[in-house]
Design an enzyme around this catalytic site. Sequence first.
Site, PDB file in Angstrom:
ATOM      1  N   GLN A   1      46.329 -13.656  58.459  1.00  0.00           N
ATOM      2  CA  GLN A   1      45.056 -14.091  57.875  1.00  0.00           C
ATOM      3  C   GLN A   1      44.881 -15.598  57.983  1.00  0.00           C
ATOM      4  OE1 GLN A   1      45.604 -10.931  54.265  1.00  0.00           O
ATOM      5  NE2 GLN A   1      43.981 -12.381  53.931  1.00  0.00           N
TER       6      GLN A   1
ATOM      7  N   GLU B   1      35.665 -10.836  47.262  1.00  0.00           N
ATOM      8  CA  GLU B   1      36.658 -10.493  46.243  1.00  0.00           C
ATOM      9  C   GLU B   1      36.028  -9.992  44.943  1.00  0.00           C
ATOM     10  OE1 GLU B   1      39.182 -11.025  47.836  1.00  0.00           O
ATOM     11  OE2 GLU B   1      38.915 -12.797  49.085  1.00  0.00           O
TER      12      GLU B   1
ATOM     13  N   ARG C   1      42.535  -9.303  47.301  1.00  0.00           N
ATOM     14  CA  ARG C   1      41.107  -9.175  47.121  1.00  0.00           C
ATOM     15  C   ARG C   1      40.638  -9.927  45.867  1.00  0.00           C
ATOM     16  NH1 ARG C   1      37.553  -4.674  49.656  1.00  0.00           N
ATOM     17  NH2 ARG C   1      35.731  -5.974  49.756  1.00  0.00           N
ATOM     18  N   CYS C   2      41.242 -11.093  45.643  1.00  0.00           N
ATOM     19  CA  CYS C   2      40.733 -11.960  44.585  1.00  0.00           C
ATOM     20  C   CYS C   2      41.189 -13.353  44.904  1.00  0.00           C
ATOM     21  CB  CYS C   2      41.230 -11.544  43.210  1.00  0.00           C
ATOM     22  SG  CYS C   2      42.848 -12.157  42.751  1.00  0.00           S
TER      23      CYS C   2
HETATM   24  O1  CDP Z   1      36.642 -14.870  53.168  1.00  0.00           O
HETATM   25  P1  CDP Z   1      36.048 -13.505  53.325  1.00  0.00           P
HETATM   26  O2  CDP Z   1      35.372 -13.278  54.636  1.00  0.00           O
HETATM   27  O3  CDP Z   1      36.992 -12.419  52.941  1.00  0.00           O
HETATM   28  O4  CDP Z   1      34.939 -13.375  52.153  1.00  0.00           O
HETATM   29  P2  CDP Z   1      33.440 -13.897  52.056  1.00  0.00           P
HETATM   30  O5  CDP Z   1      33.337 -15.300  52.484  1.00  0.00           O
HETATM   31  O6  CDP Z   1      33.008 -13.579  50.675  1.00  0.00           O
HETATM   32  O7  CDP Z   1      32.623 -13.036  53.091  1.00  0.00           O
HETATM   33  C1  CDP Z   1      32.740 -11.649  53.258  1.00  0.00           C
HETATM   34  C2  CDP Z   1      31.645 -11.192  54.194  1.00  0.00           C
HETATM   35  O8  CDP Z   1      30.399 -11.162  53.482  1.00  0.00           O
HETATM   36  C3  CDP Z   1      31.425 -12.136  55.387  1.00  0.00           C
HETATM   37  O9  CDP Z   1      31.046 -11.423  56.531  1.00  0.00           O
HETATM   38  C4  CDP Z   1      30.315 -13.011  54.883  1.00  0.00           C
HETATM   39  O10 CDP Z   1      29.637 -13.686  55.876  1.00  0.00           O
HETATM   40  C5  CDP Z   1      29.456 -12.017  54.082  1.00  0.00           C
HETATM   41  N1  CDP Z   1      28.701 -12.743  53.046  1.00  0.00           N
HETATM   42  C6  CDP Z   1      27.322 -12.794  53.108  1.00  0.00           C
HETATM   43  O11 CDP Z   1      26.721 -12.182  54.007  1.00  0.00           O
HETATM   44  N2  CDP Z   1      26.629 -13.516  52.158  1.00  0.00           N
HETATM   45  C7  CDP Z   1      27.270 -14.155  51.145  1.00  0.00           C
HETATM   46  N3  CDP Z   1      26.593 -14.848  50.253  1.00  0.00           N
HETATM   47  C8  CDP Z   1      28.665 -14.083  51.062  1.00  0.00           C
HETATM   48  C9  CDP Z   1      29.365 -13.369  52.040  1.00  0.00           C
END
Ligand code: CDP
Length: 784
Positions: A221, A738, A368-369
Site C-alpha cells: 500500500q 474508512e 479501514r480507519c
Molecule cells: O485513501 P483511499 O483511496 O483508501 O480513500 P479515499 O481517499 O477516501 O478515497 C476512496 C475512493 O473514494 C477514491 O476513489 C476517491 O477518489 C473516492 N472519493 C470520492 O469520490 N469523493 C470523496 N469526497 C472522497 C473519496
Amino acid sequence: MAVETPLKGVIGDSIRRKEDDRFIRGRGNYVDDISLPGMLHMAILRSPYAHAKIKSIKTDAAQALPGVVAVVTGELLAQHKLAWMPTLSGDTQAVLATDKVRFQGQEVACVIATEPYIARDALPLIEVDYDVLPAVVDPWKALDAGAPLIRDEKEGQTSNHIYHWEAGDKAATEEAFRKADRVVTLESFYPRCHPSPLETCGIVADINSATGNATLYMTSQAPHAHRTLFAIVAGLPEEKIRIISPDIGGGFGNKVPIYPGYVVATAASLLIGKPVKWVEDRSDNLISTGFARDFHMRGELALNDAGKMLGLRVKLLSDNGAFFADAQPTKFRAGLFHIVTGSYDMPAAFVEADGAYTNKAPGGVAYRCSFRVTEASYLIERLVENAAVEMKMDPADIRLKNFIKPEQFPYKSATGFEYDSGDYPRAMQLALDKIGYKELRKEQAEKRKKGELMGIGVASFTEVVGAGPGKHYDIVGLRMFDSAELRVHPTGKAILKLGVKSQGQGHETTFAQIVANELGIPAADVEVQEGDTDNTPYGLGTYASRSTPVGGAATAVVSRKLRDKAKKIAAHLLEASEADIEFDQGKFFVRGAPSKSKTIQDIAFAAYTNIPDGMEAGLEGVTYYDPPNMTFPFGTYLVVVDIDRGTGQVKVRRMVAVDDCGVRINPMVVEGQIHGGLTEGFGIAFMELITFDEEGNCLGSNFTDYLLPTAWETPKFELFETVTPSPHHPIGAKGVGESATVGSPAAFVNAVIDAVAHLGITNIDMPVTSDKVWAALNEKGAAE
Ligand code: CDP
C-alpha cells in the site's frame, strides 16, 4: 460562461470505473500472476507455540528433498545482520526466530524450492526442538510484576510494558469531573480482528546479480516508503530498488507493514541469484500479518443534570502482541485515538494509553480507519448511548444537545485537533427523517408492552483522515505529504502519476475526474498510473483514507499549474493578453468574445509545436502536496434491530447511513466505499473475532473460525448524503474510504443495547453473538 456540451466525467459524475473492465474480464495483474524465468518459490515454517525457546533447528532432511534449493534460518540471516528488522513504530521484530518464538505462527524458517508444493512439503521435514514457556495472553496479566518477560532480548526491557502516552489536559478534566452532576462509566473491549483482504500478502523478489538491480513486485500500500525502508534495512542502494505494486486485491491496512516474508524472499533472491516468489495462504495471513484493534478501554463521561457533556476521561490498554509494529505516525503511540471526543463540544478531555507485549502476532494496523479512530469512535458512541440510558434521555436528543455547532468550525478539540468543517445536526436530522425515527420509537413502545425486543441504534461519528501535515505526521521520519505528476501529450491525452496506490478504491477513475474538472481533458483520456516507484513521484501511500485529501489535492494543484501555463499559450494563440483569457470546461476564450477560443487539446498540441518565445516546451508538472490540516468527514448512522428472546438472535431490520465527505468526486464510487465499510462494521459488530486460548493458540486462523459477512447475512443499507466541503482542500473533498467502518460498529451495538437496556443490560462486547445476547437476557430472567 457555459459551454454547450457539458464535459463528461468531471467531479460529481458517477461514471463507471475504468479499472473494472480488466477486473471483470479476469485480466487483472496481481503479484501471484507474476512469473519470471527461473523463479523459485518460498514457504514459511511457523511456530506451533506461542512462547518457546528454540533449542535447535535441523534442516538436513528438508534440504535433501529433491527440488529444495535452500533452507533459510534465523542463524543464517543473523550472519547477514538480517535476523531482526525495525518496525514502523520504532521497535524491532524478528525476521526469523533465533532465540525463541514469541507468538503462534511466528516465522521460524523458510524453504526455497523449484515448485511451491515442494517448498510446502519440505516444511515438516525441518526439525525444531522447542522448550515451551508459559504464554502471556492477557495484556493486564502481562503487566503483573512476575509475568514472563516476552522481550528478554531487548536491552533494558524489564517488563512487558511498551509505552505510556497521554493527550489532553489532565487538570482541566479533573476539574470538569469535580463539577459534574453525573459520571457515566463504560468498560469496553474492542476485540482483535483482521483486515483479511481477498488477496493475501506476497512478493516476487528479483535481484539481478549482474546489475545489482532489485525489482520487488509487492502487495504494497506504500511502495515508495517501502523502497526507502528496504534501502535502510537491507543496505541496498535505493536507486537500484524498484518496487512495483501491481493490482492489489484489497489492503485495508494489512499491506502497510513490512513482513518477514518480504525480507527473506529478497535476501534469498540476493543470495541465490534467482527470482523468489512468496505468497501467503489464508492461515498465514490471518495468524501472522497485521491484525487490527485489541484495545481495552475505560471511558468516563462527566455531565450536568441537563445532559450537557463537561468532560471525558479515558484510560486504555493496547494489546500489541510480541512486537510493537503498529503502522502509525511516529509521534502518536496510540494513533489518533485522541479523536475520542467525537462530534461533541467537549470542554475538557484527558486520554492515557499504555501498550503491553503479549504472546500474540504483532499488528495494530489502520484497518479501514485512520490510526485507531475506530476504537475511539466506538468508545465515545457507546458511552453516549449509556449516558442517554442512565439519564433517560433520547439518544438522538443527547447528541443534538452536545454536537459542535456549525458556527463553531474550525473547532479546536480538547485533545488538540482542529476540525475543518462540519454540520452534525443536519446529518443527524436527515438520518432521523429518512428512517422515520418518531414512528419507530412509537412502534418500539408498543412492542415493549407486548414483551417484544426492538432497538434503534444511533451513532454519529467524526473521522480524521488525510495525514499530514508533514510537520506533525511522519512515519519513521518520512513526512506525510503526497504527490502527483501530470503529463499532457501533444494529442491532448494525459498521464497522471501518483504517489498513492489503490487497492480497489477506483483511483484510476476518480483521479482522472479531478484532472477533467481542472483542465477539461475528458476522464477517459487521462491514464492514471500508480505503484511503480521508478515511474511515479514519491509518496507515502494509501491507507487511512489519505488518497483524496492528499493525493487528490496534489492532482488538483498540479492540474492548476498546467492550466496556468495553458492560459499563457492560449493568450499567445489567440493574440490576446493573458489577463483576458478565461477558462471553462476545457476551453480557453477571450473575455467578452467567446467565439475566440482554443480547446485544451489545441493548447496541448501548441505546447509542443507553437509556443511563445522564451517559454519551455511541453505541458507537464509535478506537485508535492503537504496538507495544512487533516480533513474530518462525519455522519450519522441509524440501525433498527429485532431480537428473538428464545435464541438471542439479532436481526438488522434497517440501516440508514448519512455520510458527509465534502464534495464527492464520484458519488457511485463513494457509495461503494460506504457499502464496503458498513459491511465491515457489521462483521465486526456481530461476527468477526480473532481470539486466543490460554496457551496462546490462535482461534480464528481460517475462514471457518473467523467469520466474514457474506451477501447472505449482510443487511440492506440505505445511503444518504450531506455535503460540507473542506475549506482547505483544493476541491473541497474529504476522505471517505474508512468512515463507514469507523462509524457503524457503535450504531449496530447501540441498537442491541437500545432493545435491552430497560432490562438492565447496558453492555455486551463485540462481536454481539446470539449466545452472548441470550446469556445476558437469561441472567436478567428475560430469555425465553
Ligand atoms: O485513501 P483511499 O483511496 O483508501 O480513500 P479515499 O481517499 O477516501 O478515497 C476512496 C475512493 O473514494 C477514491 O476513489 C476517491 O477518489 C473516492 N472519493 C470520492 O469520490 N469523493 C470523496 N469526497 C472522497 C473519496
